[in-house]
Design a protein around this motif. Sequence first.
Motif, PDB file in Angstrom:
ATOM      1  N   ALA A 101       0.811  -1.228   0.000  1.00 17.96           N
ATOM      2  CA  ALA A 101       0.000   0.000   0.000  1.00 17.96           C
ATOM      3  C   ALA A 101       0.839   1.269   0.000  1.00 17.96           C
ATOM      4  CB  ALA A 101      -0.893   0.002   1.233  1.00 17.96           C
ATOM      5  N   LEU A 102       0.405   2.225  -0.801  1.00 19.48           N
ATOM      6  CA  LEU A 102       0.962   3.582  -0.735  1.00 19.48           C
ATOM      7  C   LEU A 102      -0.063   4.441  -0.001  1.00 19.48           C
ATOM      8  CD1 LEU A 102       3.089   5.672  -1.531  1.00 19.48           C
ATOM      9  CD2 LEU A 102       1.887   5.962  -3.707  1.00 19.48           C
ATOM     10  N   LEU A 103       0.394   5.101   1.065  1.00 17.73           N
ATOM     11  CA  LEU A 103      -0.488   5.937   1.882  1.00 17.73           C
ATOM     12  C   LEU A 103      -0.098   7.384   1.626  1.00 17.73           C
ATOM     13  CD1 LEU A 103      -0.167   4.044   5.297  1.00 17.73           C
ATOM     14  CD2 LEU A 103      -1.749   3.601   3.454  1.00 17.73           C
ATOM     15  N   ILE A 104      -1.086   8.228   1.308  1.00 13.01           N
ATOM     16  CA  ILE A 104      -0.769   9.627   1.004  1.00 13.01           C
ATOM     17  C   ILE A 104      -1.658  10.541   1.839  1.00 13.01           C
ATOM     18  CG2 ILE A 104      -0.575  11.366  -0.822  1.00 13.01           C
ATOM     19  CD1 ILE A 104      -0.594   8.954  -2.823  1.00 13.01           C
ATOM     20  N   GLY A 105      -1.012  11.437   2.585  1.00 12.09           N
ATOM     21  CA  GLY A 105      -1.766  12.410   3.382  1.00 12.09           C
ATOM     22  C   GLY A 105      -1.266  13.807   3.081  1.00 12.09           C
ATOM     23  N   ALA A 106      -2.174  14.735   2.864  1.00 12.51           N
ATOM     24  CA  ALA A 106      -1.763  16.118   2.615  1.00 12.51           C
ATOM     25  C   ALA A 106      -2.352  16.993   3.717  1.00 12.51           C
ATOM     26  CB  ALA A 106      -2.226  16.576   1.247  1.00 12.51           C
ATOM     27  N   GLY A 107      -1.483  17.753   4.395  1.00 14.51           N
ATOM     28  CA  GLY A 107      -1.935  18.632   5.466  1.00 14.51           C
ATOM     29  C   GLY A 107      -2.582  17.829   6.587  1.00 14.51           C
ATOM     30  N   ILE A 108      -3.712  18.345   7.087  1.00 12.92           N
ATOM     31  CA  ILE A 108      -4.396  17.684   8.207  1.00 12.92           C
ATOM     32  C   ILE A 108      -4.961  16.323   7.767  1.00 12.92           C
ATOM     33  CG2 ILE A 108      -6.754  18.640   7.981  1.00 12.92           C
ATOM     34  CD1 ILE A 108      -4.713  18.746  11.231  1.00 12.92           C
ATOM     35  N   ASN A 127       3.731  -1.186   3.622  1.00 11.62           N
ATOM     36  CA  ASN A 127       3.189   0.117   3.226  1.00 11.62           C
ATOM     37  C   ASN A 127       4.262   1.186   3.246  1.00 11.62           C
ATOM     38  OD1 ASN A 127       2.973   1.806   5.906  1.00 11.62           O
ATOM     39  ND2 ASN A 127       2.312  -0.273   6.440  1.00 11.62           N
ATOM     40  N   CYS A 128       3.983   2.278   2.529  1.00 13.77           N
ATOM     41  CA  CYS A 128       4.858   3.442   2.523  1.00 13.77           C
ATOM     42  C   CYS A 128       3.965   4.671   2.682  1.00 13.77           C
ATOM     43  CB  CYS A 128       5.615   3.490   1.195  1.00 13.77           C
ATOM     44  SG  CYS A 128       6.561   4.995   0.979  1.00 13.77           S
ATOM     45  N   PHE A 129       4.257   5.483   3.688  1.00 14.72           N
ATOM     46  CA  PHE A 129       3.412   6.642   4.016  1.00 14.72           C
ATOM     47  C   PHE A 129       4.141   7.918   3.609  1.00 14.72           C
ATOM     48  CE2 PHE A 129       1.597   9.145   7.931  1.00 14.72           C
ATOM     49  CZ  PHE A 129       0.822   9.925   7.076  1.00 14.72           C
ATOM     50  N   ILE A 130       3.561   8.641   2.653  1.00 16.35           N
ATOM     51  CA  ILE A 130       4.133   9.915   2.209  1.00 16.35           C
ATOM     52  C   ILE A 130       3.152  11.024   2.601  1.00 16.35           C
ATOM     53  CG2 ILE A 130       3.370   9.301  -0.148  1.00 16.35           C
ATOM     54  CD1 ILE A 130       5.333  11.268  -1.259  1.00 16.35           C
ATOM     55  N   MET A 143       4.263  12.081  14.560  1.00 17.89           N
ATOM     56  CA  MET A 143       3.649  11.319  13.464  1.00 17.89           C
ATOM     57  C   MET A 143       4.755  10.574  12.700  1.00 17.89           C
ATOM     58  SD  MET A 143       1.211  12.625  10.328  1.00 17.89           S
ATOM     59  CE  MET A 143      -0.224  13.138  11.231  1.00 17.89           C
ATOM     60  N   GLU A 144       4.577   9.264  12.523  1.00 17.37           N
ATOM     61  CA  GLU A 144       5.615   8.487  11.844  1.00 17.37           C
ATOM     62  C   GLU A 144       5.332   8.441  10.347  1.00 17.37           C
ATOM     63  OE1 GLU A 144       6.424   4.687  13.601  1.00 17.37           O
ATOM     64  OE2 GLU A 144       6.621   5.626  15.590  1.00 17.37           O
ATOM     65  N   ILE A 145       6.236   9.074   9.593  1.00 19.42           N
ATOM     66  CA  ILE A 145       6.024   9.235   8.149  1.00 19.42           C
ATOM     67  C   ILE A 145       7.279   8.746   7.424  1.00 19.42           C
ATOM     68  CG2 ILE A 145       5.515  10.924   6.327  1.00 19.42           C
ATOM     69  CD1 ILE A 145       4.544  12.796   8.700  1.00 19.42           C
ATOM     70  N   ASP A 146       7.091   8.007   6.325  1.00 19.09           N
ATOM     71  CA  ASP A 146       8.264   7.485   5.623  1.00 19.09           C
ATOM     72  C   ASP A 146       8.911   8.538   4.732  1.00 19.09           C
ATOM     73  OD1 ASP A 146       8.071   4.793   6.597  1.00 19.09           O
ATOM     74  OD2 ASP A 146       6.230   4.638   5.420  1.00 19.09           O
ATOM     75  N   LYS A 147       8.078   9.380   4.120  1.00 22.86           N
ATOM     76  CA  LYS A 147       8.641  10.397   3.219  1.00 22.86           C
ATOM     77  C   LYS A 147       7.835  11.684   3.367  1.00 22.86           C
ATOM     78  CE  LYS A 147       9.866  10.942  -1.667  1.00 22.86           C
ATOM     79  NZ  LYS A 147      11.309  10.976  -1.586  1.00 22.86           N
ATOM     80  N   ILE A 148       8.552  12.782   3.639  1.00 18.38           N
ATOM     81  CA  ILE A 148       7.866  14.056   3.867  1.00 18.38           C
ATOM     82  C   ILE A 148       8.201  15.030   2.745  1.00 18.38           C
ATOM     83  CG2 ILE A 148       7.764  16.071   5.411  1.00 18.38           C
ATOM     84  CD1 ILE A 148       8.208  14.194   7.762  1.00 18.38           C
ATOM     85  N   CYS A 149       7.186  15.774   2.309  1.00 17.76           N
ATOM     86  CA  CYS A 149       7.404  16.858   1.348  1.00 17.76           C
ATOM     87  C   CYS A 149       6.928  18.149   2.018  1.00 17.76           C
ATOM     88  CB  CYS A 149       6.552  16.683   0.093  1.00 17.76           C
ATOM     89  SG  CYS A 149       6.737  15.097  -0.700  1.00 17.76           S
ATOM     90  N   ASN A 163       3.981  16.075  -6.726  1.00 19.11           N
ATOM     91  CA  ASN A 163       5.161  16.042  -7.602  1.00 19.11           C
ATOM     92  C   ASN A 163       5.856  14.684  -7.564  1.00 19.11           C
ATOM     93  OD1 ASN A 163       4.585  18.693  -7.817  1.00 19.11           O
ATOM     94  ND2 ASN A 163       6.338  19.451  -6.674  1.00 19.11           N
ATOM     95  N   TYR A 164       5.641  13.923  -6.469  1.00 16.97           N
ATOM     96  CA  TYR A 164       6.427  12.703  -6.275  1.00 16.97           C
ATOM     97  C   TYR A 164       5.642  11.424  -6.487  1.00 16.97           C
ATOM     98  CZ  TYR A 164       9.571  16.135  -4.536  1.00 16.97           C
ATOM     99  OH  TYR A 164      10.381  17.235  -4.480  1.00 16.97           O
ATOM    100  N   ILE A 165       4.330  11.555  -6.588  1.00 17.44           N
ATOM    101  CA  ILE A 165       3.530  10.327  -6.605  1.00 17.44           C
ATOM    102  C   ILE A 165       3.831   9.460  -7.827  1.00 17.44           C
ATOM    103  CG2 ILE A 165       1.178   9.416  -6.667  1.00 17.44           C
ATOM    104  CD1 ILE A 165       0.429  11.865  -4.942  1.00 17.44           C
TER     105      ILE A 165
END
Length: 249
Positions: A101-108, A127-130, A143-149, A163-165
Amino acid sequence: MKKIYKAKVNKIEKVSSSSYFIEIECENPVFVEAGQFISIYCNGLTLRRPFSVYSNNDGKIGILFKERGKGTKYIKSLKVGDDIDIAGPFGNSFDIKNKKALLIGAGIGAAPISYLKTKLDNENIENCFIAGFLNKDEIPKGMEIDKICTDDGSFGEKGSVLNYIGVIINEYKPEVIYACGPHIVLKIISELGEKYGIETQVAMEKVMACGIGVCRGCVIDIKKDGKIINATVCKDGPVFKGNEVVWES
Ligand SMILES: Cc1cc2nc3c(=O)[nH]c(=O)nc-3n(C[C@H](O)[C@H](O)[C@H](O)COP(=O)(O)OP(=O)(O)OC[C@H]3O[C@@H](n4cnc5c(N)ncnc54)[C@H](O)[C@@H]3O)c2cc1C
Ligand code: FES
């Protein structure tokens, strides 16, 4: 049916330059699926305010929130031990698949995705959480996040998560994508999912009145069996398959 709980504030703290974490303890433990939300009665305001669940440890409910108007100002003013009136959990939840799974969260929107990550980790699902934020001060503590932008490049990759998805899809090769964030982010993720043939599940937000599927104030259009039908974000959602949503531009 509306499930209302008398509860108390167990913890409240500022966790970034603009967000707060509140943990709520109900008389009896409440268990919540990832993607579901609770609504909070805010000191005299007619409409309860909805919030996605961010954590659910030992039946206590945590939410991460930003101050916007009267309701969130009231929640921010609460102290440990204060009474709080919550209802829920409401809505459907992410349909957890045993798939990479790819997990994507933007802001809140990172809050419900972070909670989903704990569920996937508990089930040993890869899973990978960006997650993307405006700047490094907006990243919620803990908050545990694998990749932050960050939009301004002050932490992690510079620019929007969007830009990275494409790159991550090509490198990580997810089999399912779960996302929450602003409408435009969810629309683009859903389109990318269709392009790459990957299932997407998106947690939507709409300003809500009743929060339980009665007033029809949170209706969106979705595609089902070749027809376009109405669905309420509060009851039929908030999680929808990205390819079923009729995205407004
Ligand atoms: C399913 C769902 C989950 C949500 N999860 C979270 C969360 O985890 N954390 C969080 O901080 N917020 C979340 N929200 C948004 C949150 O409900 C609003 O920020 C809150 O209701 C604002 O209340 P207020 O009285 O402070 O502001 P108001 O005075 O009611 O409004 C202030 C501003 O917030 C905007 N706003 C009001 N309601 C919403 C809404 N439902 N969605 C988006 N913008 C809104 C208004 O347009 C206005 O610009 C969620 C909303 C929904 C529908
Ligand atoms: S808010 Fe009333 S139907 Fe969704």
